[in-house]
Scaffold this active site. Structure first.
Site, PDB file in Angstrom:
ATOM      1  N   HIS A 355      22.579 -34.804  48.540  1.00 15.72           N
ATOM      2  CA  HIS A 355      23.656 -34.567  49.516  1.00 15.72           C
ATOM      3  C   HIS A 355      24.926 -34.075  48.839  1.00 15.72           C
ATOM      4  CE1 HIS A 355      26.022 -38.521  49.276  1.00 15.72           C
ATOM      5  NE2 HIS A 355      24.898 -38.920  48.720  1.00 15.72           N
ATOM      6  N   ASP A 365      28.766 -40.298  43.132  1.00 16.37           N
ATOM      7  CA  ASP A 365      27.997 -40.292  44.377  1.00 16.37           C
ATOM      8  C   ASP A 365      28.625 -39.305  45.334  1.00 16.37           C
ATOM      9  OD1 ASP A 365      26.500 -40.816  46.586  1.00 16.37           O
ATOM     10  OD2 ASP A 365      27.223 -42.856  46.886  1.00 16.37           O
ATOM     11  N   GLU A 402      25.236 -37.482  54.501  1.00 11.85           N
ATOM     12  CA  GLU A 402      24.326 -38.545  54.053  1.00 11.85           C
ATOM     13  C   GLU A 402      25.008 -39.899  54.129  1.00 11.85           C
ATOM     14  OE1 GLU A 402      22.373 -41.288  51.133  1.00 11.85           O
ATOM     15  OE2 GLU A 402      24.429 -40.627  51.284  1.00 11.85           O
ATOM     16  N   GLU A 403      26.279 -39.940  53.710  1.00 10.01           N
ATOM     17  CA  GLU A 403      26.967 -41.233  53.604  1.00 10.01           C
ATOM     18  C   GLU A 403      26.999 -42.027  54.908  1.00 10.01           C
ATOM     19  OE1 GLU A 403      27.474 -42.742  51.061  1.00 10.01           O
ATOM     20  OE2 GLU A 403      27.694 -41.328  49.413  1.00 10.01           O
ATOM     21  N   ASP A 431      20.285 -38.451  44.138  1.00 10.00           N
ATOM     22  CA  ASP A 431      21.534 -38.793  44.804  1.00 10.00           C
ATOM     23  C   ASP A 431      22.607 -38.828  43.730  1.00 10.00           C
ATOM     24  OD1 ASP A 431      23.580 -39.903  46.340  1.00 10.00           O
ATOM     25  OD2 ASP A 431      22.187 -40.928  47.665  1.00 10.00           O
ATOM     26  N   HIS A 530      32.068 -45.612  46.194  1.00 12.29           N
ATOM     27  CA  HIS A 530      32.667 -45.421  47.527  1.00 12.29           C
ATOM     28  C   HIS A 530      34.171 -45.713  47.574  1.00 12.29           C
ATOM     29  CE1 HIS A 530      28.533 -45.669  49.802  1.00 12.29           C
ATOM     30  NE2 HIS A 530      28.571 -44.728  48.873  1.00 12.29           N
TER      31      HIS A 530
HETATM   32 ZN   LIG Z   1      24.897 -40.788  47.750  1.00 15.96          ZN
END
Ligand SMILES: [Zn+2]
Length: 763
Positions: A355, A365, A402-403, A431, A530
């Site tokens: 993604h 990420d 995706e998240e 990922d 995140h």
């Molecule tokens: Zn991810």
């Protein structure tokens, strides 16, 4: 959204069995699925390929893609998609952007305040910019800290600390006579996917949920905090989706169908996958005053975190006011899809993806994986310019959304599901990526294939093959002598089951396409997941700083893609697969036995008065009540199916050996096409049209993310979850149904073996 695996968890290998002899691919042995001649040619192209990916390119792509926040619906998310699309085109891929329109809430109001039991306190819910980190000050574009798909709510209640907030924690609360009815629970991140926490809390009557990062799991206990070190600073917050993924993934308004602009949509009030109670995530700096204002029972030792306070369970006297409101907008997704058309079997598709959307700047990420996929795509374009013609069509995907809930991949798969069932050979996902060991997960019909690929990739740090390093790690981290023995002698390392949590899920769970997940990790820790600090500065100071593992990921993914695209006979293999299924059946039976033993023992102790006699009379204690002992269940159909599967795998192996012995050219092209078509159905055969009980979207009968674990996969989920929920009759019915699925699979394998043997003889 997936988290890098921890090597200490012993993820690389599972249990005992040694049915398959070691098969180390040497340069002179033909590659699996190739003739001697086609193998020689393939190896030459693969060697050329592996020299193409350049760390400096990965670094530049990352700098470009992480320069600004790029969450769904943001200006830079769209710019990134357009830039990736232009790059794919420049590399020589036929590229297009596919759009979907999805429900994507963003924060309008967020409030957590301590209104009783201690001095007034208002949670800051703000990650400060840091002078040394140049993208951390992009305030106007950063999404505030929140949990997407929490319902709106305004609640006030006493606080109860529920540890990780999973089912066992509520059983512990029950023993202590503590209820969360009408309370707001505070749970720490970890042990299950975050969406499980508000789900289980709501089922027990809680009215709100706060999730925080405890420093024991994610903070200074791990090491120096950012920016001095890699770990989560006191104000760092883990954003993330809490969409209820038990029944389906993807856009909440279009379950099971693509969210194309003209799709029929549910009204937001009818959306089933939003949480039932409001939820917000906070930092440990914000959590400490709340936890410190609690009293009641001292938390059991295993529940205590890393803050310098005594952890209490409550309820209260801390009283909290929690308020959440979101903008419930429809946002546009930008999936980038690039193709290299196959020269011989253009209708057979080999698919690769990662993604591109992030919660904020998202260097680890997902961009650390995305840049490896881009460099891989560039290398494929280079090879084509040099005269390489892949036999099958290669599709490179950069997913959006995706998240929040695998939105981009799910909506694409749902839109194209009929084509995928017919044309897809396999999907390879990544990922994020960092330094360390290759994680091997995926469909076990590709277990042997993926082991062979890993044997041909060099580890940048040790110069061993990445397979050898993974094997040695498996030996070091084995949890038992049997596991260690298996890691040494089984030949192939087991592929871990794919759980939820990344874009492989719609391919494997919904469409029944064989899938693989790849990525390096285990050496770098950190605590920026995140948060606004997952950015170029952090990644280039604390992770794969020279991008050598980024290059290794390109090499691994690309080698797998080329081999799948070029093989004469698709490299599905069923010996390892049958052995894995045998292990899963054994585990399910063992679990059923353990459940009986456990209930028997507990009932006996209740009868003996053991619980009341050993409880401290000065503390409140509620002994468990006598339970009905689980009946003996009939798993014979599963055992029989495993035997059949094993026999068919043997037949296929023999037929393959005979075909090999028969000469250099493997089979005539027409027969190959037929045979490969059968092999492509081997994963789809493991699905049922109706899906798992109560979970229509999860059609795969061998693997699914657990309804109460989230990311973590369950084997033979229909049986396993019925047992966990003590639905004995349903477990037995599910066992019969899964046995039927496995028998159909065995028949397909036998048929493929007969076809292969017949063709080999005919030549
Ligand atoms: Zn991810």
């Amino acid at each position: 959204m997936k988290r890098i695996f921890a090597i200490a968890a012993g993820l690389l290998v599972a249990a005992t069995c040694t049915t398959v002899p070691p098969s180390i691919a040497g340069d002179d042995a033909p590659l699996f699925g190739f003739s001697a001649e086609s193998s020689r040619v393939e190896r030459q192209w693969e060697e050329k390929f592996k020299t193409i990916p350049k760390p400096e390119n990965l670094r530049e792509y990352m700098r470009r893609l992480t320069a600004r926040p790029h969450n769904v619906g943001s200006a830079y998310d769209k710019e990134n998609a357009e830039w990736i699309s232009a790059k794919f085109t420049e590399f020589g891929l036929e590229t297009q952007i596919e759009n979907f329109d999805v429900l994507y809430p963003t924060p309008k109001e967020r409030l957590i305040e301590l209104v009783g039991g201690g001095p007034y306190f208002k949670a800051k819910m703000e990650e400060p910019a840091l002078p040394e980190d140049p993208t951390s000050n992009q305030k106007s574009e950063q999404l505030p800290t929140y949990n997407a798909y929490s319902i709106d709510g305004d609640v006030t209640g006493p606080l109860v600390y529920v540890n990780y907030g999973v089912q066992e924690d509520y059983e512990e609360l029950e023993r202590r006579g503590i209820s969360v009815k009408g309370a707001i629970v505070i749970a720490r991140y970890g042990h299950a996917w975050r969406g499980i926490k508000p789900l289980v809390a709501g089922e027990h009557g809680a009215i709100g949920c706060i999730i925080y990062s405890d420093p024991r799991d994610d903070g200074y206990t791990g090491g120096e905090t950012f920016p001095k070190g890699a770990w989560r600073p006191k104000d760092g917050v883990q954003r993330g989706s809490v969409q209820d993924s038990a029944v389906f993934m993807g856009d909440p308004l279009t379950p099971g169908v693509g969210a194309t602009p003209d799709a029929k949509r549910l009204a937001i009030k009818d959306a089933q996958s939003l949480t039932k109670i409001p939820v917000l995530p906070i930092s440990y700096a914000d959590a400490q005053p709340l936890l410190d204002a609690m009293s009641g029972a001292t938390a059991p030792r295993a529940w205590r975190g890393g803050l310098p306070i005594t952890y209490h369970i409550g309820p209260g006297p801390a009283k909290v006011h929690l308020k959440v409101a979101s903008n419930w907008d429809i946002k546009r997704l930008y999936d980038v899809i690039g193709r290299i058309r196959g020269a011989e079997f253009p209708e057979e598709w080999v698919i690769r993806g990662n993604h591109h959307d992030a919660w904020v700047n998202g260097a680890e990420d997902p961009i650390s994986g995305m840049v490896a996929v881009m460099e891989e795509a560039r290398a494929m374009g280079e090879l084509v310019k040099q005269g390489w013609k892949p036999k099958r069509t290669m599709i490179y995907c950069a997913w959006d959304g995706e998240e929040p809930g695998l939105l981009g991949s799910t909506e694409w798969v749902e839109t194209h599901v009929d084509e995928l069932k017919k044309h897809a050979v396999a999907y390879i996902n990544s990922d994020s990526n960092s330094r360390g060991y290759l994680g091997l997960e995926g469909s076990q019909t590709l277990e042997k294939f993926m082991n062979d690929v890993a044997r041909d990739i060099e580890d940048p740090e040790t110069k061993l093959s990445v397979w050898k390093r993974a094997q040695l790690a498996a030996i070091r981290t084995a949890k038992s002598g049997d596991e260690r023995k298996e890691a040494r002698s089984r030949g192939d390392l087991r592929l871990e089951m794919l759980g939820g949590g990344s874009d492989h899920a719609p391919f494997n769970n919904f469409a029944g396409v064989a899938a693989l997940g790849i990525g390096f990790g285990g050496e770098d820790g950190g605590g920026i997941y995140h948060s606004i600090y997952d950015d170029f500065y952090w990644y280039t100071h604390f992770s794969d700083t020279d991008f050598s593992y980024g290059r290794a990921l390109s090499q691994t993914g690309g080698t797998a893609m080329m081999r799948l695209a070029d093989a004469d006979l698709l490299p599905f293999e069923f010996g390892d697969f049958a052995d894995d299924v045998r292990m899963y059946v054994r585990e399910v039976k063992k679990f059923a036995g353990e459940q009986q033993d456990e209930v028997n023992e507990r009932n006996r102790e209740i009868e003996e008065g053991a619980f009341s006699a050993t409880a401290d009379p000065k503390e409140k204690y509620v002994p468990p009540s006598v339970e009905e002992v689980p009946p003996h269940l009939n798993f014979a159909p599963l055992d029989n199916a495993v035997e059949k599967l094993n026999r068919s795998a043997e037949e296929y192996k023999k037929a393959l050996e005979a075909a090999r012995a028969n000469g250099s050219a493997m089979l005539a092209k027409a027969s190959l096409r037929d045979l490969n078509e059968m092999l492509m159905q081997s994963e789809h055969k493991l699905t049922t049209a109706e899906g798992l009980p109560g979970r229509f979207w999860y059609k795969h009968e061998l693997y699914a993310p657990g309804a109460y674990t989230g990311y973590a996969a369950k084997a033979i989920p229909a049986v396993r979850e019925a047992l966990e929920q003590k639905k004995w009759k349903q477990a037995e019915e599910a066992a019969a149904r899964v046995a039927h699925v496995l028998e159909n699979e065995a028949e397909l394998i036998s048929e493929a073996a007969r076809k292969l043997a017949g063709e080999a003889k005919g030549k």
